[in-house]
Write a protein that holds these residues in place. Structure first.
Motif, PDB file in Angstrom:
ATOM      1  N   HIS A  44     -15.557 -24.192  14.197  1.00 25.26           N
ATOM      2  CA  HIS A  44     -16.645 -23.709  15.048  1.00 25.26           C
ATOM      3  C   HIS A  44     -17.995 -24.081  14.463  1.00 25.26           C
ATOM      4  N   MET A  45     -18.158 -23.917  13.151  1.00 25.09           N
ATOM      5  CA  MET A  45     -19.435 -24.259  12.533  1.00 25.09           C
ATOM      6  C   MET A  45     -19.693 -25.746  12.595  1.00 25.09           C
ATOM      7  N   ALA A  46     -18.651 -26.561  12.468  1.00 29.03           N
ATOM      8  CA  ALA A  46     -18.838 -28.002  12.573  1.00 29.03           C
ATOM      9  C   ALA A  46     -19.278 -28.382  13.982  1.00 29.03           C
ATOM     10  N   ALA A  47     -18.742 -27.680  14.978  1.00 25.89           N
ATOM     11  CA  ALA A  47     -19.157 -27.939  16.353  1.00 25.89           C
ATOM     12  C   ALA A  47     -20.615 -27.556  16.559  1.00 25.89           C
ATOM     13  N   VAL A  48     -21.032 -26.451  15.943  1.00 29.52           N
ATOM     14  CA  VAL A  48     -22.423 -26.035  16.050  1.00 29.52           C
ATOM     15  C   VAL A  48     -23.335 -27.054  15.378  1.00 29.52           C
ATOM     16  N   ASP A  49     -22.951 -27.526  14.185  1.00 25.23           N
ATOM     17  CA  ASP A  49     -23.754 -28.522  13.484  1.00 25.23           C
ATOM     18  C   ASP A  49     -23.834 -29.823  14.273  1.00 25.23           C
ATOM     19  N   ALA A  50     -22.750 -30.203  14.950  1.00 20.40           N
ATOM     20  CA  ALA A  50     -22.771 -31.415  15.748  1.00 20.40           C
ATOM     21  C   ALA A  50     -23.673 -31.268  16.955  1.00 20.40           C
ATOM     22  N   GLU A  51     -23.769 -30.065  17.496  1.00 19.93           N
ATOM     23  CA  GLU A  51     -24.620 -29.827  18.664  1.00 19.93           C
ATOM     24  C   GLU A  51     -26.089 -29.760  18.275  1.00 19.93           C
ATOM     25  N   PHE A 108     -34.872 -35.830  21.237  1.00 15.52           N
ATOM     26  CA  PHE A 108     -35.274 -34.654  20.472  1.00 15.52           C
ATOM     27  C   PHE A 108     -35.906 -33.673  21.455  1.00 15.52           C
ATOM     28  N   GLY A 109     -35.077 -32.764  21.986  1.00 12.22           N
ATOM     29  CA  GLY A 109     -35.498 -31.909  23.090  1.00 12.22           C
ATOM     30  C   GLY A 109     -36.142 -30.612  22.658  1.00 12.22           C
ATOM     31  N   HIS A 110     -36.404 -29.777  23.663  1.00 17.25           N
ATOM     32  CA  HIS A 110     -37.098 -28.513  23.406  1.00 17.25           C
ATOM     33  C   HIS A 110     -36.255 -27.568  22.551  1.00 17.25           C
ATOM     34  N   VAL A 111     -34.928 -27.666  22.646  1.00 19.46           N
ATOM     35  CA  VAL A 111     -34.077 -26.787  21.831  1.00 19.46           C
ATOM     36  C   VAL A 111     -34.247 -27.117  20.355  1.00 19.46           C
ATOM     37  N   ASP A 112     -34.275 -28.412  20.014  1.00 20.47           N
ATOM     38  CA  ASP A 112     -34.465 -28.808  18.613  1.00 20.47           C
ATOM     39  C   ASP A 112     -35.840 -28.407  18.102  1.00 20.47           C
ATOM     40  N   LEU A 113     -36.854 -28.527  18.954  1.00 19.49           N
ATOM     41  CA  LEU A 113     -38.210 -28.148  18.547  1.00 19.49           C
ATOM     42  C   LEU A 113     -38.304 -26.639  18.304  1.00 19.49           C
ATOM     43  N   LEU A 114     -37.730 -25.862  19.194  1.00 16.80           N
ATOM     44  CA  LEU A 114     -37.775 -24.413  19.025  1.00 16.80           C
ATOM     45  C   LEU A 114     -36.973 -23.967  17.805  1.00 16.80           C
ATOM     46  N   LEU A 115     -35.858 -24.648  17.551  1.00 16.15           N
ATOM     47  CA  LEU A 115     -35.039 -24.304  16.394  1.00 16.15           C
ATOM     48  C   LEU A 115     -35.793 -24.553  15.095  1.00 16.15           C
ATOM     49  N   ALA A 116     -36.518 -25.658  15.023  1.00 19.74           N
ATOM     50  CA  ALA A 116     -37.286 -25.957  13.814  1.00 19.74           C
ATOM     51  C   ALA A 116     -38.402 -24.949  13.595  1.00 19.74           C
ATOM     52  N   ARG A 188     -26.475 -24.706  23.685  1.00 21.32           N
ATOM     53  CA  ARG A 188     -27.880 -25.055  23.491  1.00 21.32           C
ATOM     54  C   ARG A 188     -28.787 -24.116  24.282  1.00 21.32           C
ATOM     55  N   GLN A 189     -28.354 -23.725  25.466  1.00 19.57           N
ATOM     56  CA  GLN A 189     -29.160 -22.826  26.267  1.00 19.57           C
ATOM     57  C   GLN A 189     -29.272 -21.455  25.612  1.00 19.57           C
ATOM     58  N   GLY A 190     -28.142 -20.940  25.097  1.00 23.07           N
ATOM     59  CA  GLY A 190     -28.181 -19.652  24.422  1.00 23.07           C
ATOM     60  C   GLY A 190     -29.008 -19.688  23.148  1.00 23.07           C
ATOM     61  N   THR A 191     -28.927 -20.796  22.403  1.00 23.09           N
ATOM     62  CA  THR A 191     -29.727 -20.924  21.183  1.00 23.09           C
ATOM     63  C   THR A 191     -31.209 -21.011  21.507  1.00 23.09           C
ATOM     64  N   ALA A 192     -31.565 -21.725  22.568  1.00 20.86           N
ATOM     65  CA  ALA A 192     -32.964 -21.811  22.974  1.00 20.86           C
ATOM     66  C   ALA A 192     -33.514 -20.438  23.343  1.00 20.86           C
ATOM     67  N   ARG A 193     -32.705 -19.634  24.024  1.00 20.48           N
ATOM     68  CA  ARG A 193     -33.146 -18.280  24.359  1.00 20.48           C
ATOM     69  C   ARG A 193     -33.346 -17.439  23.098  1.00 20.48           C
ATOM     70  N   ALA A 194     -32.441 -17.582  22.133  1.00 21.42           N
ATOM     71  CA  ALA A 194     -32.579 -16.830  20.881  1.00 21.42           C
ATOM     72  C   ALA A 194     -33.837 -17.253  20.122  1.00 21.42           C
ATOM     73  N   CYS A 195     -34.114 -18.552  20.108  1.00 17.45           N
ATOM     74  CA  CYS A 195     -35.330 -19.038  19.438  1.00 17.45           C
ATOM     75  C   CYS A 195     -36.587 -18.546  20.148  1.00 17.45           C
ATOM     76  N   PRO A 210     -42.308 -23.965  33.215  1.00 16.33           N
ATOM     77  CA  PRO A 210     -42.511 -25.068  34.168  1.00 16.33           C
ATOM     78  C   PRO A 210     -41.442 -25.083  35.259  1.00 16.33           C
ATOM     79  N   SER A 211     -41.765 -25.740  36.362  1.00 15.34           N
ATOM     80  CA  SER A 211     -40.891 -25.712  37.536  1.00 15.34           C
ATOM     81  C   SER A 211     -39.538 -26.353  37.291  1.00 15.34           C
ATOM     82  N   ASP A 212     -39.436 -27.287  36.341  1.00 16.03           N
ATOM     83  CA  ASP A 212     -38.169 -27.965  36.079  1.00 16.03           C
ATOM     84  C   ASP A 212     -37.406 -27.347  34.907  1.00 16.03           C
ATOM     85  N   ALA A 213     -37.784 -26.154  34.472  1.00 18.51           N
ATOM     86  CA  ALA A 213     -37.124 -25.504  33.336  1.00 18.51           C
ATOM     87  C   ALA A 213     -35.721 -25.038  33.730  1.00 18.51           C
ATOM     88  N   PRO A 214     -34.743 -25.187  32.817  1.00 16.95           N
ATOM     89  CA  PRO A 214     -33.372 -24.738  33.114  1.00 16.95           C
ATOM     90  C   PRO A 214     -33.141 -23.264  32.793  1.00 16.95           C
TER      91      PRO A 214
END
Length: 366
Positions: A44-51, A108-116, A188-195, A210-214
């Motif tokens: 599971h952790m390897a899958a998280v690291d890959a994502e 390099f999307g918004h999830v990676d930016l928020l995580l950093a 990724r969606q759940g992690t973005a919400r947590a960040c 924004p209007s195109d936000a998921p």
């Protein structure tokens, strides 16, 4: 100002390709790691690291940040932008920065930016994409990340001069890191919400996106809803559902990706999308959008549909003289499917008795 040595800005190469076809064609070290983890059976952790390829850097940055009082900068660039990063190294001092060479800047999307930004890094400076096709994608990701809590901590640069200016203007000693790290999940969606919950103010009010936000909610015009449940059957993430015991339309905001499929299928045009970000404890729970009374079978008395659906169907039948000319048609629609089948069988047996063929057994479908 004394120049900074090259070793003071560690450089890391990351592959952001999450497609199996790209593993063999990219030369970054991330692909080699993915190949090795795939052979050994990823946990599971390897899958998280890959994502989240940047998660390892964030964990190390957070450990260092908890002990130090010096701000940390994350510089994202591609191979073509490495020369500009080297020029900025020679001009600046007293700056702790981590340079990351990525295979594709638009990945390099918004999830990676928020995580950093929520795990150790005080500022993220990312190279601006010059290709028109990918520049729009990067602009959308940057806008979404800023709306979800990045704000002025996220900066774009185009040259070494812009990079030096961004690093020089940011505070170098912001104090100890007091923000708790977000809960990382394989989604990724759940992690973005947590960040976002870590970065946004501690408030229960929704943050517009924004209007195109998921991410967002579904608003319902209850007076127009007929509870046909088309939106429920078409929702790909089970954000919409119907209660088992009551005629109630339920919604879970954390599952909604704002795809718009529910809005497109609604025959009454009763749904509207609202891109926004709500705190996780609130968005994770079910809330009722609409509740109506049951319509009961006039034969057995069991509920089989909703009152708005039945009222709409009866109004259409009453307005059609041709339909009303057929005896009992308006009463048949008020029966459940079981009672309608029983009625058909009863009429068939009656007809067989009338023609003298009651001794014949009716054929049954296999």
């Amino acid at each position: 100002m004394e120049g900074v040595r090259m070793s003071s800005w560690p450089r890391t190469c990351l592959c952001l390709c999450r497609s199996d076809e790209a593993v063999g064609g990219c030369l970054h070290s991330r692909c080699e790691t993915r190949q090795r983890s795939g052979l050994s059976g990823a946990s599971h952790m390897a899958a998280v690291d890959a994502e989240f390829p940047i998660l390892g850097l964030c964990k190390r940055a957070l450990q260092w940040r908890l002990r130090a009082r010096k701000a940390q900068f994350l510089i994202i660039h591609d191979r073509a932008g490495y020369r500009e990063v080297c020029k900025a190294k020679e001009r600046l001092g007293n700056v702790w920065a981590q340079a990351v060479d990525v295979c594709s800047l638009d990945r390099f999307g918004h999830v990676d930016l928020l995580l950093a930004l929520s795990m150790g890094f005080d500022h993220v400076v990312i190279q601006r994409v010059t290709t028109p096709n990918t520049a729009a994608t990067q602009a959308q990701e940057i806008e979404l990340a800023q709306a979800m809590g990045a704000n002025e901590r996220l900066v774009l640069y185009s040259s070494a001069k812009d990079l030096c200016k961004a690093l020089a203007m940011a505070p170098k000693t912001p104090g100890r890191w007091r923000t708790p790290p977000p809960a990382i999940s394989s989604s990724r969606q759940g992690t973005a919400r947590a960040c976002a919950c870590v970065l946004l103010p501690d408030d229960s009010e929704p943050i517009p996106l924004p209007s195109d936000a998921p991410y967002g909610a579904v608003q319902l015009n209850a007076s127009a809803c007929s509870m046909c449940e088309n939106c429920v059957w078409l929702c790909p993430t089970d954000a919409l559902s119907v209660s088992d015991h009551t005629s109630e339309l339920l919604f879970v905001e954390s599952n909604c990706i704002q795809c718009g499929m529910c809005k497109s299928i609604c025959p009454e045009d009763a749904l509207r999308l609202e891109p926004r970000m709500m705190p996780s404890p609130i968005s994770d729970g079910q809330r009722s959008l609409h509740q109506t009374a049951h319509a009961y079978c006039i034969s057995c008395g069991e509920p089989f549909t909703t009152s708005p659906v039945m009222d709409r169907l009866l109004s259409r039948l009453l307005s059609n003289d041709t339909v009303l000319s057929e005896e009992g048609r308006n009463q048949k629609v008020q029966k459940c499917s079981t009672c309608r089948v029983r009625e058909i069988r009863r009429l068939r047996e009656k007809r067989l008795v009338e023609v003298g063929l009651s001794h014949l057994e009716p054929r049954r479908c296999r």
